[in-house]
Scaffold this motif. Structure first.
Motif, PDB file in Angstrom:
ATOM      1  N   GLY A  50      56.129  45.628  36.893  1.00 28.99           N
ATOM      2  CA  GLY A  50      54.763  45.486  36.399  1.00 28.99           C
ATOM      3  C   GLY A  50      53.693  45.907  37.379  1.00 28.99           C
ATOM      4  O   GLY A  50      52.543  45.453  37.287  1.00 28.99           O
ATOM      5  N   TYR A  51      54.057  46.794  38.318  1.00 25.70           N
ATOM      6  CA  TYR A  51      53.091  47.286  39.297  1.00 25.70           C
ATOM      7  C   TYR A  51      52.975  48.801  39.190  1.00 25.70           C
ATOM      8  O   TYR A  51      53.983  49.516  39.121  1.00 25.70           O
ATOM      9  CB  TYR A  51      53.516  46.923  40.725  1.00 25.70           C
ATOM     10  CG  TYR A  51      53.689  45.442  40.962  1.00 25.70           C
ATOM     11  CD1 TYR A  51      52.588  44.611  41.157  1.00 25.70           C
ATOM     12  CD2 TYR A  51      54.967  44.880  40.983  1.00 25.70           C
ATOM     13  CE1 TYR A  51      52.754  43.251  41.378  1.00 25.70           C
ATOM     14  CE2 TYR A  51      55.133  43.517  41.214  1.00 25.70           C
ATOM     15  CZ  TYR A  51      54.025  42.707  41.401  1.00 25.70           C
ATOM     16  OH  TYR A  51      54.186  41.361  41.609  1.00 25.70           O
ATOM     17  N   ILE A  52      51.752  49.294  39.192  1.00 25.27           N
ATOM     18  CA  ILE A  52      51.506  50.733  39.186  1.00 25.27           C
ATOM     19  C   ILE A  52      51.171  51.152  40.609  1.00 25.27           C
ATOM     20  O   ILE A  52      50.133  50.760  41.154  1.00 25.27           O
ATOM     21  CB  ILE A  52      50.355  51.104  38.231  1.00 25.27           C
ATOM     22  CG1 ILE A  52      50.686  50.631  36.812  1.00 25.27           C
ATOM     23  CG2 ILE A  52      50.091  52.597  38.261  1.00 25.27           C
ATOM     24  CD1 ILE A  52      49.544  50.783  35.825  1.00 25.27           C
ATOM     25  N   MET A  53      52.068  51.905  41.223  1.00 24.08           N
ATOM     26  CA  MET A  53      51.920  52.228  42.642  1.00 24.08           C
ATOM     27  C   MET A  53      50.722  53.127  42.892  1.00 24.08           C
ATOM     28  O   MET A  53      50.448  54.060  42.146  1.00 24.08           O
ATOM     29  CB  MET A  53      53.199  52.885  43.175  1.00 24.08           C
ATOM     30  CG  MET A  53      53.261  52.938  44.685  1.00 24.08           C
ATOM     31  SD  MET A  53      54.917  53.373  45.310  1.00 24.08           S
ATOM     32  CE  MET A  53      54.940  55.124  44.951  1.00 24.08           C
ATOM     33  N   GLY A  54      50.012  52.828  43.988  1.00 23.21           N
ATOM     34  CA  GLY A  54      48.832  53.597  44.361  1.00 23.21           C
ATOM     35  C   GLY A  54      49.041  54.365  45.655  1.00 23.21           C
ATOM     36  O   GLY A  54      50.090  54.966  45.878  1.00 23.21           O
ATOM     37  N   ILE A  55      48.056  54.293  46.522  1.00 23.59           N
ATOM     38  CA  ILE A  55      48.067  55.107  47.746  1.00 23.59           C
ATOM     39  C   ILE A  55      48.892  54.463  48.856  1.00 23.59           C
ATOM     40  O   ILE A  55      49.213  53.272  48.812  1.00 23.59           O
ATOM     41  CB  ILE A  55      46.632  55.352  48.250  1.00 23.59           C
ATOM     42  CG1 ILE A  55      45.976  54.022  48.656  1.00 23.59           C
ATOM     43  CG2 ILE A  55      45.795  56.067  47.206  1.00 23.59           C
ATOM     44  CD1 ILE A  55      44.635  54.193  49.361  1.00 23.59           C
TER      45      ILE A  55
END
Length: 367
Positions: A11-16
């Protein structure tokens, strides 16, 4: 699966990318459950050193699962995948760390420093009351939330203090942290009281907060150690610090471990206490409380030395952190706190070293 796919399943959308080291990295991510951004520390067991996996990582995870304090970075979830990767989902310090804040804006006004230092001291009291010591207190490990409140992070060197049969805390022999923040007894390789070590580091942090520079130059460890043992603390004349502030710093940077302030004495010190802020002419007694008679003592002020805005942060010698032996895909739910450890949020690797019992050489204590 790659990290993005693993996090997506959770449930996590990976970022930078926030930072990366030899066996760990820190990514930002958006939590669909929490509805805000978090930091995710990803540790690759296949690349991590044995000492880290067997000792420091399990100790850190155990401590993170115990902590719950508003001035400590929260840990939302810890889980491990079958391919040997450990994911620690933490609160994100959206305003960066205190070192970068001071390098950008300069020394803090005493009122701002008092607020932030009180938050930090409260977090340390919480830990010490649980017999937990941090052992790597430094400005890079103090993150700032959206309102610029302090969030203590990086428990990679933390440990639970043991007690002997008489109930007294046992001494530690591990050289931890950065030479610039290390107490003289640690630099000398003398078995030390970990809680008392934390207090010295607090003194260095408060000095940096209000002076915008380091209290000691760690480019020459032997010279720095000699100055520390002589209890010499120089304050820049240009900062116009109050006597109470200088007194508190002086008593935390006390080379005699039996005379160094305890965390309760710090929190009751007149500079920290809001009700006594107006006592600009007050002196402080040996217990760290305001009194009207005695004169506080410290080395006479000297002109400004190198500014923290120009000095690169000193890298610490740190033990290779710990492991944890878990079956594949085992999840460890946590309600705790912490952020980057093997990697700094500025992308620079933080050098962790194995335990040392002898006096570290300068080349081992900083780079």
């Amino acid at each position: 699966m790659d990290d993005a796919a693993v996090l997506k399943q959770r449930g996590y959308i990976m970022g930078i990318n926030l930072g990366e080291g030899s066996y760990a990295k820190v990514k930002s991510a958006y939590s669909e459950r929490l509805k805000f951004n978090v930091a995710v520390k990803i540790i690759d067991r296949k690349k991590a050193p044995k000492d880290f996996l067997e000792k420091f990582l399990p100790r850190e995870i155990e401590i993170l699962a115990m902590l719950n304090h508003r001035s400590i970075v929260k840990t939302y979830e810890i889980f491990e995948t079958s391919d040997g990767k450990v994911y620690i989902v933490m609160e994100l310090g959206v305003q960066g760390d205190l070192l970068e804040f001071i390098k950008t804006r300069g020394a803090l006004h005493e009122d701002d420093a008092r607020k932030k230092f009180h938050q930090l001291s409260s977090a340390i009291k919480y830990c010490h009351d649980l017999d937990i010591v941090h052992r790597d207190l430094k400005c890079e490990n103090l993150l700032l939330d959206k309102d610029f409140n302090i969030k203590l992070s990086d428990f990679g060197f933390s440990k639970r203090c043991l007690r002997d049969d008489s109930g007294r805390l046992t001494l530690s022999k591990t050289f931890c942290g950065s030479a610039a923040y290390a107490a003289p007894e640690v630099l000398q390789g003398i078995p030390y009281q970990p809680k008392v070590y934390d207090i010295w580091s607090l003194g260095v942090i408060l000095y940096i907060m209000v002076c915008g520079s380091m209290p000691y130059d760690d480019s020459n460890i032997k010279k720095m150690l000699r100055i520390q043992k002589e209890h010499r603390v120089n304050f820049p004349l240009s900062k116009h610090l109050t006597g109470e502030c200088k007194d508190l710093i002086y008593r935390m940077l006390q080379p005699d471990v039996n005379r160094r302030l305890h965390i309760d004495e710090i929190l009751s010190h007149c500079w920290v206490q809001p009700k006594t802020r107006g006592l600009s002419s007050a002196a402080i007694n040996k217990e760290g409380e305001c009194s009207r008679g005695a004169e506080p003592s410290w080395t006479p002020e000297t002109p400004d030395r190198k500014s923290a805005t120009k000095v690169e942060p000193r890298e610490e010698a740190r033990p290779e952190t710990e492991p944890e032996t878990k079956p594949e895909e085992e999840t460890l739910p946590v309600q705790v706190s912490r952020q980057s450890d093997t990697t700094g949020l500025n992308g620079e690797p933080l050098s962790k070293e194995t335990e040392e019992e002898a006096l570290p050489q300068p080349s081992e204590t900083h780079t």
